[in-house]
Design a protein around this motif. Sequence first.
Motif, PDB file in Angstrom:
ATOM      1  N   MET A   1      18.925 -17.796  19.059  1.00 33.85           N
ATOM      2  CA  MET A   1      18.139 -17.278  20.182  1.00 33.85           C
ATOM      3  C   MET A   1      18.292 -18.164  21.405  1.00 33.85           C
ATOM      4  SD  MET A   1      14.697 -16.173  18.085  1.00 33.85           S
ATOM      5  CE  MET A   1      13.776 -15.571  19.513  1.00 33.85           C
ATOM      6  N   GLN A   2      18.310 -19.480  21.198  1.00 32.39           N
ATOM      7  CA  GLN A   2      18.462 -20.401  22.316  1.00 32.39           C
ATOM      8  C   GLN A   2      19.842 -20.280  22.951  1.00 32.39           C
ATOM      9  OE1 GLN A   2      16.870 -23.707  19.731  1.00 32.39           O
ATOM     10  NE2 GLN A   2      15.948 -24.360  21.655  1.00 32.39           N
ATOM     11  N   LYS A   3      20.857 -20.034  22.137  1.00 35.83           N
ATOM     12  CA  LYS A   3      22.205 -19.841  22.687  1.00 35.83           C
ATOM     13  C   LYS A   3      22.303 -18.531  23.462  1.00 35.83           C
ATOM     14  CE  LYS A   3      24.647 -22.606  19.214  1.00 35.83           C
ATOM     15  NZ  LYS A   3      25.610 -22.582  18.086  1.00 35.83           N
ATOM     16  N   ALA A   4      21.607 -17.494  22.964  1.00 40.15           N
ATOM     17  CA  ALA A   4      21.648 -16.190  23.630  1.00 40.15           C
ATOM     18  C   ALA A   4      20.842 -16.200  24.927  1.00 40.15           C
ATOM     19  CB  ALA A   4      21.105 -15.112  22.698  1.00 40.15           C
ATOM     20  N   ALA A   5      19.841 -17.079  25.008  1.00 45.81           N
ATOM     21  CA  ALA A   5      18.987 -17.152  26.196  1.00 45.81           C
ATOM     22  C   ALA A   5      18.762 -18.629  26.537  1.00 45.81           C
ATOM     23  CB  ALA A   5      17.654 -16.453  25.934  1.00 45.81           C
ATOM     24  N   PRO A   6      19.738 -19.269  27.169  1.00 49.38           N
ATOM     25  CA  PRO A   6      19.674 -20.714  27.423  1.00 49.38           C
ATOM     26  C   PRO A   6      18.469 -21.152  28.249  1.00 49.38           C
ATOM     27  CG  PRO A   6      21.899 -19.870  27.775  1.00 49.38           C
ATOM     28  CD  PRO A   6      21.017 -18.682  27.603  1.00 49.38           C
ATOM     29  N   ALA A   7      17.919 -20.276  29.060  1.00 42.98           N
ATOM     30  CA  ALA A   7      16.783 -20.644  29.903  1.00 42.98           C
ATOM     31  C   ALA A   7      15.452 -20.551  29.157  1.00 42.98           C
ATOM     32  CB  ALA A   7      16.741 -19.758  31.144  1.00 42.98           C
ATOM     33  N   MET A   8      15.484 -20.046  27.946  1.00 40.09           N
ATOM     34  CA  MET A   8      14.252 -19.865  27.181  1.00 40.09           C
ATOM     35  C   MET A   8      13.607 -21.209  26.855  1.00 40.09           C
ATOM     36  SD  MET A   8      13.757 -17.904  23.514  1.00 40.09           S
ATOM     37  CE  MET A   8      14.683 -19.175  22.609  1.00 40.09           C
ATOM     38  N   HIS A   9      12.290 -21.280  27.012  1.00 44.00           N
ATOM     39  CA  HIS A   9      11.539 -22.470  26.616  1.00 44.00           C
ATOM     40  C   HIS A   9      11.359 -22.446  25.093  1.00 44.00           C
ATOM     41  CE1 HIS A   9      10.064 -23.238  30.853  1.00 44.00           C
ATOM     42  NE2 HIS A   9      10.462 -21.968  30.922  1.00 44.00           N
ATOM     43  N   TYR A  10      11.260 -23.630  24.507  1.00 41.16           N
ATOM     44  CA  TYR A  10      11.166 -23.705  23.051  1.00 41.16           C
ATOM     45  C   TYR A  10      10.221 -24.819  22.636  1.00 41.16           C
ATOM     46  CZ  TYR A  10      12.561 -24.304  18.153  1.00 41.16           C
ATOM     47  OH  TYR A  10      12.554 -24.418  16.787  1.00 41.16           O
ATOM     48  N   ALA A  11       9.389 -24.525  21.644  1.00 40.86           N
ATOM     49  CA  ALA A  11       8.491 -25.541  21.089  1.00 40.86           C
ATOM     50  C   ALA A  11       8.397 -25.339  19.584  1.00 40.86           C
ATOM     51  CB  ALA A  11       7.105 -25.439  21.719  1.00 40.86           C
ATOM     52  N   GLU A  12       8.353 -26.443  18.858  1.00 41.34           N
ATOM     53  CA  GLU A  12       8.229 -26.377  17.400  1.00 41.34           C
ATOM     54  C   GLU A  12       6.935 -27.079  16.978  1.00 41.34           C
ATOM     55  OE1 GLU A  12      11.832 -26.228  14.860  1.00 41.34           O
ATOM     56  OE2 GLU A  12      11.120 -28.172  14.173  1.00 41.34           O
ATOM     57  N   VAL A  13       6.216 -26.429  16.079  1.00 42.27           N
ATOM     58  CA  VAL A  13       4.945 -26.965  15.599  1.00 42.27           C
ATOM     59  C   VAL A  13       5.194 -27.650  14.260  1.00 42.27           C
ATOM     60  CG1 VAL A  13       2.564 -26.437  14.960  1.00 42.27           C
ATOM     61  CG2 VAL A  13       3.708 -25.105  16.761  1.00 42.27           C
ATOM     62  N   PRO A  14       5.035 -28.975  14.181  1.00 41.33           N
ATOM     63  CA  PRO A  14       5.365 -29.704  12.950  1.00 41.33           C
ATOM     64  C   PRO A  14       4.389 -29.392  11.810  1.00 41.33           C
ATOM     65  CG  PRO A  14       4.343 -31.174  14.543  1.00 41.33           C
ATOM     66  CD  PRO A  14       4.590 -29.886  15.256  1.00 41.33           C
ATOM     67  N   GLY A  15       4.940 -29.339  10.596  1.00 42.57           N
ATOM     68  CA  GLY A  15       4.133 -29.199   9.406  1.00 42.57           C
ATOM     69  C   GLY A  15       3.488 -27.850   9.192  1.00 42.57           C
ATOM     70  N   VAL A  16       3.910 -26.850   9.958  1.00 45.82           N
ATOM     71  CA  VAL A  16       3.313 -25.513   9.888  1.00 45.82           C
ATOM     72  C   VAL A  16       4.410 -24.488   9.629  1.00 45.82           C
ATOM     73  CG1 VAL A  16       2.156 -23.710  11.254  1.00 45.82           C
ATOM     74  CG2 VAL A  16       1.344 -26.061  11.357  1.00 45.82           C
ATOM     75  N   GLY A  17       4.084 -23.470   8.835  1.00 46.58           N
ATOM     76  CA  GLY A  17       5.034 -22.401   8.551  1.00 46.58           C
ATOM     77  C   GLY A  17       4.754 -21.173   9.391  1.00 46.58           C
ATOM     78  N   HIS A  18       4.957 -20.019   8.773  1.00 42.26           N
ATOM     79  CA  HIS A  18       4.753 -18.746   9.483  1.00 42.26           C
ATOM     80  C   HIS A  18       3.331 -18.258   9.308  1.00 42.26           C
ATOM     81  CE1 HIS A  18       5.838 -14.896  11.236  1.00 42.26           C
ATOM     82  NE2 HIS A  18       5.106 -14.334  10.283  1.00 42.26           N
ATOM     83  N   ALA A  19       2.635 -18.075  10.423  1.00 35.77           N
ATOM     84  CA  ALA A  19       3.022 -18.382  11.792  1.00 35.77           C
ATOM     85  C   ALA A  19       1.961 -19.318  12.373  1.00 35.77           C
ATOM     86  CB  ALA A  19       3.082 -17.101  12.623  1.00 35.77           C
ATOM     87  N   PRO A  20       2.331 -20.184  13.322  1.00 35.85           N
ATOM     88  CA  PRO A  20       1.326 -21.045  13.943  1.00 35.85           C
ATOM     89  C   PRO A  20       0.127 -20.244  14.438  1.00 35.85           C
ATOM     90  CG  PRO A  20       3.523 -21.705  14.621  1.00 35.85           C
ATOM     91  CD  PRO A  20       3.695 -20.425  13.849  1.00 35.85           C
ATOM     92  N   MET A  21      -1.068 -20.843  14.289  1.00 39.88           N
ATOM     93  CA  MET A  21      -2.283 -20.168  14.729  1.00 39.88           C
ATOM     94  C   MET A  21      -2.545 -20.375  16.224  1.00 39.88           C
ATOM     95  SD  MET A  21      -3.526 -18.397  12.303  1.00 39.88           S
ATOM     96  CE  MET A  21      -5.001 -17.961  13.214  1.00 39.88           C
ATOM     97  N   LEU A  22      -1.721 -21.204  16.854  1.00 41.66           N
ATOM     98  CA  LEU A  22      -1.797 -21.492  18.287  1.00 41.66           C
ATOM     99  C   LEU A  22      -3.022 -22.321  18.665  1.00 41.66           C
ATOM    100  CD1 LEU A  22      -0.569 -18.056  19.707  1.00 41.66           C
ATOM    101  CD2 LEU A  22       0.776 -20.023  18.931  1.00 41.66           C
ATOM    102  N   ASP A  23      -3.673 -22.899  17.658  1.00 40.87           N
ATOM    103  CA  ASP A  23      -4.692 -23.907  17.930  1.00 40.87           C
ATOM    104  C   ASP A  23      -4.143 -25.316  17.718  1.00 40.87           C
ATOM    105  OD1 ASP A  23      -4.460 -23.844  15.182  1.00 40.87           O
ATOM    106  OD2 ASP A  23      -6.588 -23.483  14.792  1.00 40.87           O
ATOM    107  N   GLU A  24      -2.881 -25.400  17.311  1.00 41.03           N
ATOM    108  CA  GLU A  24      -2.227 -26.692  17.120  1.00 41.03           C
ATOM    109  C   GLU A  24      -1.941 -27.330  18.490  1.00 41.03           C
ATOM    110  OE1 GLU A  24      -0.958 -23.691  13.982  1.00 41.03           O
ATOM    111  OE2 GLU A  24      -0.802 -23.778  16.184  1.00 41.03           O
TER     112      GLU A  24
END
Length: 293
Positions: free
Chosen positions: A255-278
């Motif tokens: 996905m990052q290669k297909a859309a180089p301008a895309m912002h990206y963040a990874e939430v450590p220690g969490v699987g599918h899907a982050p609850m967005l309170d991290e």
Amino acid sequence: MPDPHSFSERRWTSSDGLTLFARDYAGGDGAARLPVVAIHGLTRNSADFEHIAGLIARSGRRVLAIDVRGRGRSDRASDAMTYQPPVYAKDVLALLEAAGIERAVFLGTSMGGLIAMAVTALKSRVMAAAILNDIGPEVDPAGLARIAAYSGKPVDTPTWAAAAAYARDINGVAFPHYTEEDWQAFARRTFKDGTEGTPVLDYDPDIAVPIRAAGGKALVPNLWPYFRRLARKRPTLLIRGETSDLLSAPIAEKMQKAAPAMHYAEVPGVGHAPMLDEPEAKAAIFEFLRDLP
């Protein structure tokens, strides 16, 4: 300043006559900014956004967190084959029309991200920007098979303690750090009181009918054209759980290669899907929203 936990109840009607529901969080004081439309995953509902929606609203943006048809306080469909992203997307567009919203930022968790891509395909101009939470135009078959294995299946939860135990059994791999209190709160978001006072899952079991009807090959959608149309023409943020079994690391890299301008963040220690309170998820979301009108 609005109470971050306060929302109005908004209802609208789908093209096939269902009454649908959304939590409507008023934006804080200041200049009006683009609203956020939050869409949950397959077996969930708008309660998933109760933390992040209030924070976004307090920052000045109105938030509409939707109960997709068949979930939460939205009507269940008489035709189970309408439980598919193209129909969900039309429901979302009906909400925007009813609310007088011409453009919005879309925040989609899992299935909600697929719905956002479908909205872009149907009416591109309403999509000002997108936040995709642990979902992409391609998904890992193992993760999707895991979700399909429990979706729509009956559960035996005579007490709220049993409901919390079920939530932990299904989602424990994604949130290994959760406490018993966390699982109780999780159960309250995903179950409701049944007619006999026992907890029941807060969705129509028939949401799984289209998945079963499509068969194994259709379990893995190929939405790359939709994703490229979305991410190449407007600001996009991808959030991934570090141990996600649905959005694998190789898919995120594609996905990052297909859309180089895309912002990206990874939430450590969490699987599918982050609850967005991290903390990592919240920081990424607010940094992304800061630069949007």
